[in-house]
Design a protein around this motif. Structure first.
Motif, PDB file in Angstrom:
ATOM      1  N   ILE A  22      -5.795 -16.057 -34.334  1.00  0.00           N
ATOM      2  CA  ILE A  22      -6.159 -16.906 -32.978  1.00  0.00           C
ATOM      3  C   ILE A  22      -7.493 -16.863 -32.925  1.00  0.00           C
ATOM      4  CG2 ILE A  22      -4.193 -15.425 -32.331  1.00  0.00           C
ATOM      5  CD1 ILE A  22      -6.431 -14.045 -30.423  1.00  0.00           C
ATOM      6  N   GLY A  23      -8.857 -16.553 -34.064  1.00  0.00           N
ATOM      7  CA  GLY A  23      -9.477 -17.474 -34.382  1.00  0.00           C
ATOM      8  C   GLY A  23     -10.853 -16.601 -32.558  1.00  0.00           C
ATOM      9  N   ARG A  24     -10.424 -15.623 -32.334  1.00  0.00           N
ATOM     10  CA  ARG A  24     -11.536 -15.061 -31.434  1.00  0.00           C
ATOM     11  C   ARG A  24     -12.045 -13.669 -31.910  1.00  0.00           C
ATOM     12  NH1 ARG A  24      -7.235 -15.341 -26.193  1.00  0.00           N
ATOM     13  NH2 ARG A  24      -7.394 -16.914 -25.919  1.00  0.00           N
ATOM     14  N   GLY A  25     -13.268 -13.140 -31.344  1.00  0.00           N
ATOM     15  CA  GLY A  25     -13.596 -12.141 -31.781  1.00  0.00           C
ATOM     16  C   GLY A  25     -14.614 -11.880 -32.912  1.00  0.00           C
ATOM     17  N   THR A  26     -14.575 -12.564 -33.516  1.00  0.00           N
ATOM     18  CA  THR A  26     -15.692 -13.076 -34.690  1.00  0.00           C
ATOM     19  C   THR A  26     -16.845 -13.982 -34.537  1.00  0.00           C
ATOM     20  OG1 THR A  26     -15.843 -13.296 -36.842  1.00  0.00           O
ATOM     21  CG2 THR A  26     -13.913 -14.337 -35.847  1.00  0.00           C
ATOM     22  N   SER A  27     -17.757 -13.523 -35.288  1.00  0.00           N
ATOM     23  CA  SER A  27     -18.398 -15.297 -35.457  1.00  0.00           C
ATOM     24  C   SER A  27     -19.025 -15.477 -37.114  1.00  0.00           C
ATOM     25  CB  SER A  27     -20.333 -14.857 -34.754  1.00  0.00           C
ATOM     26  OG  SER A  27     -20.414 -13.681 -35.847  1.00  0.00           O
ATOM     27  N   LEU A  28     -18.214 -16.601 -36.934  1.00  0.00           N
ATOM     28  CA  LEU A  28     -18.702 -17.605 -38.210  1.00  0.00           C
ATOM     29  C   LEU A  28     -20.175 -17.459 -38.990  1.00  0.00           C
ATOM     30  CD1 LEU A  28     -15.844 -20.787 -38.274  1.00  0.00           C
ATOM     31  CD2 LEU A  28     -15.553 -17.808 -38.994  1.00  0.00           C
ATOM     32  N   TYR A  35     -22.490 -19.292 -41.586  1.00  0.00           N
ATOM     33  CA  TYR A  35     -22.761 -20.681 -42.865  1.00  0.00           C
ATOM     34  C   TYR A  35     -24.150 -19.909 -43.101  1.00  0.00           C
ATOM     35  CZ  TYR A  35     -17.921 -21.826 -42.072  1.00  0.00           C
ATOM     36  OH  TYR A  35     -16.515 -22.283 -41.961  1.00  0.00           O
ATOM     37  N   ASN A  36     -24.510 -19.353 -44.139  1.00  0.00           N
ATOM     38  CA  ASN A  36     -25.840 -18.793 -44.853  1.00  0.00           C
ATOM     39  C   ASN A  36     -26.181 -20.325 -45.421  1.00  0.00           C
ATOM     40  OD1 ASN A  36     -28.448 -18.146 -45.895  1.00  0.00           O
ATOM     41  ND2 ASN A  36     -26.999 -16.774 -47.134  1.00  0.00           N
ATOM     42  N   SER A  37     -27.467 -20.483 -45.026  1.00  0.00           N
ATOM     43  CA  SER A  37     -28.241 -22.244 -45.511  1.00  0.00           C
ATOM     44  C   SER A  37     -27.706 -22.544 -47.105  1.00  0.00           C
ATOM     45  CB  SER A  37     -29.636 -21.986 -45.374  1.00  0.00           C
ATOM     46  OG  SER A  37     -30.334 -21.119 -45.750  1.00  0.00           O
ATOM     47  N   ASP A  38     -28.147 -21.202 -47.877  1.00  0.00           N
ATOM     48  CA  ASP A  38     -28.068 -21.729 -49.360  1.00  0.00           C
ATOM     49  C   ASP A  38     -26.327 -21.800 -49.820  1.00  0.00           C
ATOM     50  OD1 ASP A  38     -28.087 -18.868 -49.299  1.00  0.00           O
ATOM     51  OD2 ASP A  38     -29.944 -18.871 -50.871  1.00  0.00           O
ATOM     52  N   MET A  39     -25.844 -20.943 -49.387  1.00  0.00           N
ATOM     53  CA  MET A  39     -24.377 -20.825 -49.635  1.00  0.00           C
ATOM     54  C   MET A  39     -24.853 -19.794 -50.761  1.00  0.00           C
ATOM     55  SD  MET A  39     -23.123 -22.204 -47.116  1.00  0.00           S
ATOM     56  CE  MET A  39     -21.954 -22.382 -47.616  1.00  0.00           C
ATOM     57  N   CYS A  40     -25.651 -18.869 -50.858  1.00  0.00           N
ATOM     58  CA  CYS A  40     -25.238 -17.929 -51.836  1.00  0.00           C
ATOM     59  C   CYS A  40     -26.186 -16.211 -51.499  1.00  0.00           C
ATOM     60  CB  CYS A  40     -26.228 -17.953 -52.941  1.00  0.00           C
ATOM     61  SG  CYS A  40     -26.531 -20.190 -53.702  1.00  0.00           S
ATOM     62  N   ASN A  41     -26.785 -16.392 -50.229  1.00  0.00           N
ATOM     63  CA  ASN A  41     -26.911 -15.323 -49.849  1.00  0.00           C
ATOM     64  C   ASN A  41     -26.797 -15.489 -48.262  1.00  0.00           C
ATOM     65  OD1 ASN A  41     -28.649 -14.168 -52.699  1.00  0.00           O
ATOM     66  ND2 ASN A  41     -29.302 -16.376 -52.267  1.00  0.00           N
ATOM     67  N   TRP A  42     -26.415 -14.410 -47.883  1.00  0.00           N
ATOM     68  CA  TRP A  42     -26.290 -13.610 -46.471  1.00  0.00           C
ATOM     69  C   TRP A  42     -27.234 -12.242 -46.325  1.00  0.00           C
ATOM     70  CZ3 TRP A  42     -24.196  -9.742 -43.491  1.00  0.00           C
ATOM     71  CH2 TRP A  42     -23.859 -10.159 -42.394  1.00  0.00           C
ATOM     72  N   LYS A  43     -27.840 -12.320 -45.101  1.00  0.00           N
ATOM     73  CA  LYS A  43     -28.430 -11.868 -44.257  1.00  0.00           C
ATOM     74  C   LYS A  43     -28.202 -11.328 -43.012  1.00  0.00           C
ATOM     75  CE  LYS A  43     -33.303  -9.330 -44.360  1.00  0.00           C
ATOM     76  NZ  LYS A  43     -34.082  -8.953 -45.038  1.00  0.00           N
ATOM     77  N   GLY A  44     -27.530 -10.356 -42.156  1.00  0.00           N
ATOM     78  CA  GLY A  44     -27.268  -9.894 -41.001  1.00  0.00           C
ATOM     79  C   GLY A  44     -27.342  -8.802 -40.500  1.00  0.00           C
ATOM     80  N   SER A  45     -27.451  -8.638 -39.319  1.00  0.00           N
ATOM     81  CA  SER A  45     -27.452  -7.668 -38.599  1.00  0.00           C
ATOM     82  C   SER A  45     -26.171  -6.783 -38.102  1.00  0.00           C
ATOM     83  CB  SER A  45     -28.930  -7.952 -37.724  1.00  0.00           C
ATOM     84  OG  SER A  45     -29.144  -6.635 -36.973  1.00  0.00           O
ATOM     85  N   GLY A  46     -26.049  -5.609 -37.983  1.00  0.00           N
ATOM     86  CA  GLY A  46     -25.595  -5.181 -36.856  1.00  0.00           C
ATOM     87  C   GLY A  46     -25.854  -5.197 -35.464  1.00  0.00           C
ATOM     88  N   GLU A  99     -16.957  -9.693 -38.888  1.00  0.00           N
ATOM     89  CA  GLU A  99     -17.439 -10.957 -38.722  1.00  0.00           C
ATOM     90  C   GLU A  99     -17.151 -11.562 -40.035  1.00  0.00           C
ATOM     91  OE1 GLU A  99     -22.639 -12.861 -38.381  1.00  0.00           O
ATOM     92  OE2 GLU A  99     -21.810 -10.494 -38.037  1.00  0.00           O
ATOM     93  N   GLN A 100     -16.675 -12.747 -40.192  1.00  0.00           N
ATOM     94  CA  GLN A 100     -16.524 -13.820 -41.043  1.00  0.00           C
ATOM     95  C   GLN A 100     -17.916 -14.193 -42.149  1.00  0.00           C
ATOM     96  OE1 GLN A 100     -13.521 -14.417 -43.102  1.00  0.00           O
ATOM     97  NE2 GLN A 100     -11.890 -14.055 -40.988  1.00  0.00           N
ATOM     98  N   VAL A 101     -17.914 -13.813 -43.126  1.00  0.00           N
ATOM     99  CA  VAL A 101     -19.109 -14.507 -43.885  1.00  0.00           C
ATOM    100  C   VAL A 101     -18.930 -15.431 -45.151  1.00  0.00           C
ATOM    101  CG1 VAL A 101     -21.638 -13.677 -45.169  1.00  0.00           C
ATOM    102  CG2 VAL A 101     -20.811 -12.158 -44.091  1.00  0.00           C
ATOM    103  N   TYR A 102     -18.878 -16.236 -45.194  1.00  0.00           N
ATOM    104  CA  TYR A 102     -18.320 -17.300 -46.589  1.00  0.00           C
ATOM    105  C   TYR A 102     -20.014 -18.146 -47.295  1.00  0.00           C
ATOM    106  CZ  TYR A 102     -14.713 -17.961 -42.965  1.00  0.00           C
ATOM    107  OH  TYR A 102     -13.592 -18.181 -42.872  1.00  0.00           O
ATOM    108  N   LEU A 103     -19.460 -17.849 -48.470  1.00  0.00           N
ATOM    109  CA  LEU A 103     -20.229 -17.472 -49.427  1.00  0.00           C
ATOM    110  C   LEU A 103     -20.328 -18.417 -51.078  1.00  0.00           C
ATOM    111  CD1 LEU A 103     -22.022 -14.185 -49.399  1.00  0.00           C
ATOM    112  CD2 LEU A 103     -22.848 -16.285 -49.162  1.00  0.00           C
ATOM    113  N   GLY A 108     -18.993  -2.435 -37.306  1.00  0.00           N
ATOM    114  CA  GLY A 108     -18.156  -3.230 -37.242  1.00  0.00           C
ATOM    115  C   GLY A 108     -17.896  -3.687 -38.554  1.00  0.00           C
ATOM    116  N   ALA A 109     -17.259  -4.791 -39.020  1.00  0.00           N
ATOM    117  CA  ALA A 109     -17.094  -5.088 -40.177  1.00  0.00           C
ATOM    118  C   ALA A 109     -17.310  -6.482 -40.716  1.00  0.00           C
ATOM    119  CB  ALA A 109     -15.716  -4.272 -40.425  1.00  0.00           C
TER     120      ALA A 109
END
Length: 287
Positions: A15-21, A23-34, A45-49, A63-64
């Protein structure tokens, strides 16, 4: 709790709810905070690399996360890639699973990280699902790892990762010369054992430099030839000895790993026999 989190994952997909997408600027590295999940501890949370290598760093995990890794070429079949992840030293606060169709297989357990160990799997085996473990104080927790996507053809041709201690066949030697990150003729000057990392560090004196990446080998301090070091698992039992070898291998998580290493006279024979039959996959100047 795990089943509840998985249910949340599938609800997100449906249903596409309850998560934020993200997209890292360089599409190689992701850094986030819980900390963004503080009021919604079951958030997924969905992370796309979309890179062949990079890193994930999750501060204060709650969370996850679902990590979606794909090669950075449109035409590549993602199912023909192997993923390797290597946890950062001190990484903690979450379990890392391999997930496929709702089934979870533990890949790296929280608190049981071995910094020297890489965990590898095929993309068709599933994706990465990272679940934060319950913590009284999340402020000291950071979950992180490096990742690499490796073509399974390259992995089979260069078994520095898949089967590093097995001697190479003649065909593998010829292919290694063509596609390795480094190819040098030289001798072993010293072998050091790193028991903590379970690795052998092989110091090489290079007579002829055919190819290298990342300046693995540098001009000798004595002013002639080149020198540098490469690594291989301690269990392979590499010892210092006399004679010249053809050393090949690839970069793995920023470190040069030994691939095929026949004695140079054996390589000359293999190369000449293939050349006489017109079967060389590439050309190289031999002595």
């Amino acid at each position: 709790m795990l089943r509840r989190v998985l249910l949340s994952v599938f609800m997100v997909v449906l249903i596409g709810r309850g998560t934020s997408l993200q997209y890292n600027s360089d599409m190689c590295n992701w850094k986030g905070s819980g900390l963004t999940h503080e009021s919604h501890r079951k958030d997924v949370e969905q992370v796309y690399l979309r890179c062949s290598e990079g890193s994930v760093e999750w501060l204060y995990p709650t969370g996850a996360l679902i990590i979606n890794l794909r090669p950075n070429t449109i035409t590549s079949d993602s199912q023909h890639f192997t993923v390797c992840i290597k946890p950062f030293p001190g990484s903690n606060g979450a379990n890392i699973y391999l997930e496929k169709t709702g089934e979870l297989n533990l890949l790296v357990q929280d608190g049981d990280h071995q910094p020297h160990r890489a965990h590898c799997f095929s993309l068709n085996q599933g994706g990465l699902f990272i679940e934060a473990t319950p913590q009284l104080d999340i402020s000291r927790k950071i979950t992180g790892f490096q990742y690499e996507l490796i073509s399974q053809r390259t992995l089979s041709d260069l078994h520095a990762i898949s089967d590093p201690c097995r001697p190479c066949s003649d065909t593998e030697v010829l292919l290694a010369v063509c596609i390795s990150d480094f190819v040098v003729k030289g001798s072993i000057s010293e072998v050091k054992s790193d028991s903590d990392q379970q690795e052998s560090i092989i110091n090489i004196t290079v007579d002829k430099l055919y190819r290298q990446k990342n300046k693995i080998f540098r001009p000798s301090r004595e002013g002639h030839g080149w020198e540098g070091h490469i690594k291989t698992p301690l269990e392979c039992g590499v010892k210092a000895g006399s004679g010249n070898f053809l050393f090949t291998g690839r970069m793995h998580f920023g470190e040069p790993r030994l691939g095929c290493a026949p004695r140079y006279r054996d390589f000359q024979r293999i190369y000449q026999e293939a050349k006489d039959k017109g079967l060389n996959p590439c050309d190289i100047i031999t002595d």
